[in-house]
Scaffold this active site. Structure first.
Site, PDB file in Angstrom:
ATOM      1  N   SER A 189      44.883 -81.298  12.678  1.00  0.00           N
ATOM      2  CA  SER A 189      44.617 -81.733  11.304  1.00  0.00           C
ATOM      3  C   SER A 189      45.879 -81.731  10.447  1.00  0.00           C
ATOM      4  O   SER A 189      46.756 -80.885  10.612  1.00  0.00           O
ATOM      5  CB  SER A 189      43.591 -80.784  10.683  1.00  0.00           C
ATOM      6  N   TYR A 247      45.511 -87.174   6.995  1.00  0.00           N
ATOM      7  CA  TYR A 247      44.933 -87.408   5.674  1.00  0.00           C
ATOM      8  C   TYR A 247      46.002 -88.133   4.879  1.00  0.00           C
ATOM      9  O   TYR A 247      47.120 -87.638   4.735  1.00  0.00           O
ATOM     10  CB  TYR A 247      44.562 -86.086   4.979  1.00  0.00           C
ATOM     11  N   THR A 262      41.564 -90.195   9.061  1.00  0.00           N
ATOM     12  CA  THR A 262      40.213 -89.860   8.583  1.00  0.00           C
ATOM     13  C   THR A 262      39.972 -90.563   7.256  1.00  0.00           C
ATOM     14  O   THR A 262      40.765 -90.430   6.322  1.00  0.00           O
ATOM     15  CB  THR A 262      40.066 -88.336   8.419  1.00  0.00           C
ATOM     16  N   LYS A 305      38.676 -92.295  11.886  1.00  0.00           N
ATOM     17  CA  LYS A 305      37.612 -91.283  12.017  1.00  0.00           C
ATOM     18  C   LYS A 305      36.728 -91.316  10.776  1.00  0.00           C
ATOM     19  O   LYS A 305      37.235 -91.291   9.654  1.00  0.00           O
ATOM     20  CB  LYS A 305      38.219 -89.897  12.176  1.00  0.00           C
ATOM     21  N   HIS A 338      31.636 -86.144   9.496  1.00  0.00           N
ATOM     22  CA  HIS A 338      32.423 -84.984   9.071  1.00  0.00           C
ATOM     23  C   HIS A 338      31.572 -83.701   9.098  1.00  0.00           C
ATOM     24  O   HIS A 338      31.733 -82.809   8.278  1.00  0.00           O
ATOM     25  CB  HIS A 338      32.975 -85.233   7.660  1.00  0.00           C
TER      26      HIS A 338
END
Ligand code: FMN
Ligand code: 173
Length: 380
Positions: free
Chosen positions: A124, A148, A174, A253, A277
């Site tokens: 992440s 992100y 994402t 995603k 999520h």
């Protein structure tokens, strides 16, 4: 390949098992004993009234496997090839940030356990540890980077470049978290891992991010992460920009609508992850497993379709794969393993998950993923 004849997976596991929680509920309870209310609630909870969170798991029960027998399942091949790399099984680690809220070793422990059991690791953006720190302890094992988008997009491109240089093999953008969902448990507990500095790993180590700051005070760093992670303007033009800045395959995603899946393909995206999520973003959205079949139809095998949200055990993985997922990602189960026992805890969760998946595939009467994709599933 697993030779089931010489390797009864259940008996193997029994002879090697110390006392460790086995199923999801037991794991969650064990983690609850270890964690303060804030971190536990952050991981466990989801958005709004948690309708989607409940639906994610309850919906799996609507799908039933219709097995075949007498098919000689003594040799099982669970290999899957994605973007030219062959993995021993179609099981990935979902991108999950702020792992230090669960255990001091955070993503380091998870990535090492993932490497041991050959689960590709999706790191992440909001990790507690940096891209390079994870790469250093998992040399040779497969890793993807989850992005992100940042308000200052040069920060995104810098992180992507770092991931490329560190040997990560794909970028997972994402798209369902342009702002955080409405999470009542976190308000109740007054707990924000972002505000407490658990998401710093990749930012405080990023030259472009750090150069954008007026000073290096802890508060300045944290406030700038919070400003950057809010990116409501994200749109398809950003996808085109991202494609120009990396030669790695890009997955999106958070896809739930078949038309978005089609658009992703048309815009040159290399893969998608069907996900809501874990119910943590918009409450009331469709269960991920209910969204999967129409998306698989829309994509028609042209790009890989990964899946997450609600995978709790091996038979869930079998259902998602039979409904057309190329691979599945596990989320909360490994976090509970991490909270309960650090790296060893994650290892136990992955081992059990892998063994149950293999047994479930074999007992369905199929011997490889091609056959598994054709396994009959009925919906009630
Ligand atoms: C504590 C926590 C943090 C998460 N952080 C991220 C993240 O940083 N990026 C991301 O794309 N998804 C993140 N997710 C979502 C997971 O990737 C995945 O979609 C979700 O956990 C699937 O639901 P399940 O765990 O209930 O199966 C997070 C989930 C949890 C529980
Ligand atoms: O909590 C999450 O689901 C998540 O994706 C996230 C987003 C920002 C910071 C930490 C986690």
């Amino acid at each position: 390949m697993t030779n089931i004849k010489n390797n009864d997976l259940l008996l193997d596991t029994i002879s090697s098992t110390e006392n460790f929680p086995i199923n999801f509920n037991e794991l969650e309870q064990a983690a609850k004993q270890k964690l303060a209310a804030g971190p536990f609630g952050y991981i466990r909870s989801s958005a709004g009234g948690e309708e989607t969170y409940r639906k994610n798991t309850e919906s799996f029960a609507k799908y039933s496997i219709v097995p075949r027998f007498l098919t000689d399942v003594s040799v099982l091949n669970t290999e899957v090839t994605i973007f030219g790399r062959t993995y021993p099984h179609p099981l990935f680690i979902a991108p999950v940030g702020v792992n230090k809220i669960a255990h001091v070793d955070g993503e380091i422990a998870v990535a090492k356990a993932a490497a041991k059991y050959e689960f590709p690791y999706i790191q992440s953006t909001v990790s507690s540890y940096a891209i390079e720190e994870i790469a250093a302890v998992t040399e040779g094992s497969s890793k993807w980077y989850q992005l992100y988008w940042s308000q200052n997009k040069e920060i995104s491109f810098s992180m992507v470049k770092r991931a490329e240089e560190a040997g990560y093999e794909a970028i997972v953008l994402t798209v369902d978290t342009v702002m955080l969902g409405w999470r009542e448990e976190d308000i109740r507990n007054q707990f924000s891992p972002l505000k407490r500095g658990f998401a710093k790993g990749n930012y405080a180590s990023d030259p472009v991010f750090m150069a954008s700051l007026p000073d290096y005070d802890e508060d300045t760093i944290i406030n700038s992460i919070i400003e950057n992670i809010y990116h409501p303007s994200l749109n398809w033009d950003n996808i085109a920009e991202l494609k120009e800045r990396t030669s790695l395959p890009i997955l999106i995603k958070g896809i739930l609508h078949p038309d978005d899946a089609k658009l992703a393909f048309e815009k040159g995206i290399d893969g998608i992850i069907v996900s809501n999520h874990g119910g943590r973003q918009l409450d009331g959205v469709i269960a991920s497993i209910d969204a999967l079949p129409t998306i698989v139809d829309a994509v028609a095998g042209r790009i890989p379709v990964l899946f997450d949200s609600g995978i709790r055990r091996g038979s869930d993985a079998v259902k998602a794969l039979a409904l057309g997922a190329t691979a599945v990602c596990i989320g909360r189960p490994f976090l509970w393993g991490l909270a309960s026992g650090g790296q060893a805890g994650v290892e136990r969760v992955l081992e059990n998950f892998l063994q149950e998946t293999k047994v479930s595939i074999s007992l369905s009467g199929v011997r490889n993923l091609n056959e598994l994709h054709k396994l009959k599933i009925v919906k009630s």
